[in-house]
Design a protein around this motif. Structure first.
Motif, PDB file in Angstrom:
ATOM      1  N   SER A 143      14.012  -8.476   5.906  1.00 38.79           N
ATOM      2  CA  SER A 143      14.104  -7.652   4.700  1.00 38.79           C
ATOM      3  C   SER A 143      14.160  -8.500   3.440  1.00 38.79           C
ATOM      4  O   SER A 143      13.529  -8.167   2.429  1.00 38.79           O
ATOM      5  CB  SER A 143      15.316  -6.718   4.768  1.00 38.79           C
ATOM      6  OG  SER A 143      16.519  -7.444   4.906  1.00 38.79           O
ATOM      7  N   THR A 144      14.878  -9.615   3.487  1.00 36.86           N
ATOM      8  CA  THR A 144      14.979 -10.465   2.301  1.00 36.86           C
ATOM      9  C   THR A 144      13.631 -11.071   1.938  1.00 36.86           C
ATOM     10  O   THR A 144      13.204 -11.028   0.770  1.00 36.86           O
ATOM     11  CB  THR A 144      16.012 -11.584   2.524  1.00 36.86           C
ATOM     12  OG1 THR A 144      17.292 -10.999   2.772  1.00 36.86           O
ATOM     13  CG2 THR A 144      16.103 -12.491   1.302  1.00 36.86           C
ATOM     14  N   LEU A 145      12.926 -11.628   2.922  1.00 41.77           N
ATOM     15  CA  LEU A 145      11.635 -12.254   2.629  1.00 41.77           C
ATOM     16  C   LEU A 145      10.596 -11.226   2.211  1.00 41.77           C
ATOM     17  O   LEU A 145       9.754 -11.500   1.342  1.00 41.77           O
ATOM     18  CB  LEU A 145      11.151 -13.052   3.830  1.00 41.77           C
ATOM     19  CG  LEU A 145      12.044 -14.208   4.287  1.00 41.77           C
ATOM     20  CD1 LEU A 145      11.310 -15.084   5.307  1.00 41.77           C
ATOM     21  CD2 LEU A 145      12.515 -15.050   3.115  1.00 41.77           C
ATOM     22  N   LEU A 182      22.376  -0.541   8.927  1.00 44.38           N
ATOM     23  CA  LEU A 182      23.091  -1.356   7.946  1.00 44.38           C
ATOM     24  C   LEU A 182      22.115  -2.080   7.027  1.00 44.38           C
ATOM     25  O   LEU A 182      22.259  -2.060   5.799  1.00 44.38           O
ATOM     26  CB  LEU A 182      23.980  -2.368   8.669  1.00 44.38           C
ATOM     27  CG  LEU A 182      24.660  -3.434   7.803  1.00 44.38           C
ATOM     28  CD1 LEU A 182      25.645  -2.784   6.845  1.00 44.38           C
ATOM     29  CD2 LEU A 182      25.371  -4.466   8.677  1.00 44.38           C
ATOM     30  N   ASP A 183      21.110  -2.720   7.602  1.00 42.47           N
ATOM     31  CA  ASP A 183      20.160  -3.471   6.788  1.00 42.47           C
ATOM     32  C   ASP A 183      19.397  -2.537   5.855  1.00 42.47           C
ATOM     33  O   ASP A 183      19.202  -2.847   4.673  1.00 42.47           O
ATOM     34  CB  ASP A 183      19.181  -4.236   7.689  1.00 42.47           C
ATOM     35  CG  ASP A 183      18.461  -5.328   6.933  1.00 42.47           C
ATOM     36  OD1 ASP A 183      19.074  -6.382   6.679  1.00 42.47           O
ATOM     37  OD2 ASP A 183      17.282  -5.132   6.578  1.00 42.47           O
ATOM     38  N   ALA A 184      18.987  -1.383   6.365  1.00 44.25           N
ATOM     39  CA  ALA A 184      18.263  -0.418   5.530  1.00 44.25           C
ATOM     40  C   ALA A 184      19.147   0.070   4.389  1.00 44.25           C
ATOM     41  O   ALA A 184      18.700   0.199   3.245  1.00 44.25           O
ATOM     42  CB  ALA A 184      17.792   0.753   6.379  1.00 44.25           C
ATOM     43  N   GLY A 185      20.427   0.335   4.687  1.00 47.64           N
ATOM     44  CA  GLY A 185      21.328   0.858   3.672  1.00 47.64           C
ATOM     45  C   GLY A 185      21.637  -0.127   2.572  1.00 47.64           C
ATOM     46  O   GLY A 185      22.011   0.272   1.462  1.00 47.64           O
ATOM     47  N   GLU A 186      21.489  -1.423   2.855  1.00 47.50           N
ATOM     48  CA  GLU A 186      21.790  -2.432   1.846  1.00 47.50           C
ATOM     49  C   GLU A 186      20.618  -2.724   0.918  1.00 47.50           C
ATOM     50  O   GLU A 186      20.788  -3.389  -0.106  1.00 47.50           O
ATOM     51  CB  GLU A 186      22.239  -3.723   2.542  1.00 47.50           C
ATOM     52  CG  GLU A 186      23.611  -3.587   3.199  1.00 47.50           C
ATOM     53  CD  GLU A 186      24.026  -4.818   3.977  1.00 47.50           C
ATOM     54  OE1 GLU A 186      23.140  -5.636   4.311  1.00 47.50           O
ATOM     55  OE2 GLU A 186      25.230  -4.967   4.259  1.00 47.50           O
ATOM     56  N   CYS A 187      19.427  -2.237   1.257  1.00 46.26           N
ATOM     57  CA  CYS A 187      18.253  -2.550   0.429  1.00 46.26           C
ATOM     58  C   CYS A 187      18.237  -1.857  -0.935  1.00 46.26           C
ATOM     59  O   CYS A 187      17.886  -2.492  -1.938  1.00 46.26           O
ATOM     60  CB  CYS A 187      16.973  -2.235   1.210  1.00 46.26           C
ATOM     61  SG  CYS A 187      16.610  -3.444   2.515  1.00 46.26           S
ATOM     62  N   ARG A 236       0.832  -1.212   0.000  1.00 44.45           N
ATOM     63  CA  ARG A 236       0.000   0.000   0.000  1.00 44.45           C
ATOM     64  C   ARG A 236       0.861   1.255   0.000  1.00 44.45           C
ATOM     65  O   ARG A 236       0.368   2.353   0.252  1.00 44.45           O
ATOM     66  CB  ARG A 236      -0.921  -0.001   1.225  1.00 44.45           C
ATOM     67  CG  ARG A 236      -1.997  -1.064   1.181  1.00 44.45           C
ATOM     68  CD  ARG A 236      -3.032  -0.831   2.268  1.00 44.45           C
ATOM     69  NE  ARG A 236      -2.732  -1.500   3.519  1.00 44.45           N
ATOM     70  CZ  ARG A 236      -2.772  -0.907   4.712  1.00 44.45           C
ATOM     71  NH1 ARG A 236      -3.044   0.372   4.809  1.00 44.45           N
ATOM     72  NH2 ARG A 236      -2.522  -1.590   5.807  1.00 44.45           N
ATOM     73  N   GLY A 237       2.150   1.074  -0.254  1.00 46.97           N
ATOM     74  CA  GLY A 237       3.039   2.219  -0.319  1.00 46.97           C
ATOM     75  C   GLY A 237       3.752   2.532   0.978  1.00 46.97           C
ATOM     76  O   GLY A 237       4.394   3.584   1.093  1.00 46.97           O
ATOM     77  N   GLY A 238       3.648   1.641   1.948  1.00 45.11           N
ATOM     78  CA  GLY A 238       4.270   1.886   3.244  1.00 45.11           C
ATOM     79  C   GLY A 238       5.773   1.688   3.242  1.00 45.11           C
ATOM     80  O   GLY A 238       6.352   1.143   2.306  1.00 45.11           O
ATOM     81  N   ARG A 239       6.388   2.140   4.321  1.00 47.88           N
ATOM     82  CA  ARG A 239       7.829   2.024   4.496  1.00 47.88           C
ATOM     83  C   ARG A 239       8.148   1.073   5.651  1.00 47.88           C
ATOM     84  O   ARG A 239       7.316   0.829   6.527  1.00 47.88           O
ATOM     85  CB  ARG A 239       8.431   3.400   4.793  1.00 47.88           C
ATOM     86  CG  ARG A 239       8.288   4.385   3.648  1.00 47.88           C
ATOM     87  CD  ARG A 239       8.505   5.813   4.115  1.00 47.88           C
ATOM     88  NE  ARG A 239       7.445   6.228   5.025  1.00 47.88           N
ATOM     89  CZ  ARG A 239       7.364   7.436   5.592  1.00 47.88           C
ATOM     90  NH1 ARG A 239       8.301   8.334   5.350  1.00 47.88           N
ATOM     91  NH2 ARG A 239       6.362   7.737   6.397  1.00 47.88           N
ATOM     92  N   LEU A 240       9.362   0.578   5.634  1.00 48.37           N
ATOM     93  CA  LEU A 240       9.867  -0.271   6.713  1.00 48.37           C
ATOM     94  C   LEU A 240      10.908   0.542   7.466  1.00 48.37           C
ATOM     95  O   LEU A 240      11.898   0.990   6.883  1.00 48.37           O
ATOM     96  CB  LEU A 240      10.481  -1.548   6.141  1.00 48.37           C
ATOM     97  CG  LEU A 240      11.162  -2.506   7.122  1.00 48.37           C
ATOM     98  CD1 LEU A 240      10.188  -2.969   8.202  1.00 48.37           C
ATOM     99  CD2 LEU A 240      11.732  -3.707   6.374  1.00 48.37           C
ATOM    100  N   VAL A 241      10.678   0.728   8.764  1.00 45.87           N
ATOM    101  CA  VAL A 241      11.547   1.573   9.581  1.00 45.87           C
ATOM    102  C   VAL A 241      12.075   0.758  10.761  1.00 45.87           C
ATOM    103  O   VAL A 241      11.314   0.130  11.489  1.00 45.87           O
ATOM    104  CB  VAL A 241      10.786   2.806  10.118  1.00 45.87           C
ATOM    105  CG1 VAL A 241      11.709   3.680  10.967  1.00 45.87           C
ATOM    106  CG2 VAL A 241      10.178   3.605   8.972  1.00 45.87           C
TER     107      VAL A 241
END
Length: 329
Positions: A238-240, A108-113, A90-95
């Motif tokens: 993040s991967t799944l 780190l995980d956010a920066g690698e996406c 729906r256009g949401g973000r993961l924080v």
């Protein structure tokens, strides 16, 4: 038998100050003594006297227990992933929100996406107590700043389509707790990633992932097993999520951004593997599509031109399999 996932049932926004499980000073010795992440290992009092190789083997043996602890939480992880995907569609973000090691791992995980999955800027965000300076230097007092967590989250203008994951080994870090409580009050999906069961952070979130890795080799040093567990869980989440959003095609990273020589070579290899063609054909398709891997695969598998490939992918929200299904009839 597989463990039962923690049900995302409605819960209070968090314990009140009068709750006996929420002492006014979370750093007091009696509180720390109750946490699995702060416990002392049996036989640990003289590890500094061990030969280096024996000490290394001891640490390695401790580290080998971490994947098993993560495995026990897989149903909870899967439930959280499915809920996150529904919001992100729906256009949401993961924080991610955390302090110290937990905050650094989230950043780190956010920066690698973006390079791995081609996520848009700001689609996956890492918030760390103390801000960017805390990435390379300890800003220990920042983890107690609840107001900063609220301000950092408000700067993102959160919506109910967003997800906030509070990451805290103890499960009681004020920065992570305040971020989760504030996000939930705003209607966002909330997830707690902790190293202790029954934590205040877990109680504040709709989903809780409690990876109990037990006492550390160095008592209370949660950059060790607890940090390793957090890294594994964040990788998994993040991967799944990206797999479910169509950022991959099988095990191929078809949304990779080719921003350097290594990634350009990887893009060529991905196109060649996905289409069973050679490097020359892969290069030609990538050149025709401006380096976009998904579009190049469509060109080679469906025989369409670059504008048609782009239109097909746009129509199917970037999911290559669905675009291929339409193109091939």
């Amino acid at each position: 038998m597989a463990p039962t996932p923690h049900a995302p049932t409605p819960q209070p926004a968090g314990p009140t100050p009068s709750d006996p499980g929420t002492p006014s000073d979370p750093g007091t010795p009696d509180v720390l003594a109750a946490l699995a992440t702060e416990a002392r290992r049996p036989g640990g009092a003289e590890i500094d006297l061990l030969p280096t190789l024996e000490l290394a083997r001891l640490m390695n043996a401790e580290d080998r227990t971490v994947p098993e602890a993560v495995a026990a939480e897989l149903p909870a992880i899967a439930a959280a992933v499915d809920a996150i995907v529904e919001r992100m569609r729906r256009g949401g973000r993961l924080v991610y929100a955390g302090a110290g090691t937990a905050g650094r791992l989230g950043v780190l995980d956010a920066g690698e996406c973006p390079p791995t999955f081609g996520t848009a800027p700001g689609q996956v965000v890492g918030l760390i107590a103390g801000g960017p300076a805390a990435l390379t230097s300890a800003v220990e007092a920042a983890e107690d700043d609840r107001a900063a967590a609220v301000a950092d989250l408000d700067a993102l203008d959160p919506t109910p389509a967003d997800t906030v994951i509070g990451v805290s080994a103890s499960g009681r870090t004020p920065y992570a707790l305040a971020a989760v409580e504030h996000a939930r009050a705003l209607g966002a999906l909330t997830v707690a990633l902790t190293g202790n069961r029954g934590s205040v952070l877990g109680a504040a979130a709709e989903h809780r992932i409690e990876v109990v890795t037990g006492p550390e080799l160095l008592a209370g040093s949660t950059r060790l097993k607890a940090g390793t567990a957090q890294k594994l869980v964040l990788n998994t989440v993040s991967t799944l999520v990206m797999v479910r959003l169509g950022k991959t095609y099988g095990d191929l990273m078809v949304d990779v951004r080719a921003t350097n020589d290594k990634l350009r070579a990887r893009s060529r290899r991905i196109v060649a593997l996905a289409t069973d063609t050679g490097p020359a054909d892969a290069d030609a398709a990538l050149a025709a599509t401006g380096g976009r891997v998904k579009d190049a695969i469509l060109l080679l598998l469906a025989g369409v031109d670059a504008p048609t490939a782009a239109a097909l992918l746009a129509r199917h929200d970037g999911v290559l399999r669905n675009a291929l299904r339409e193109a091939l009839g």
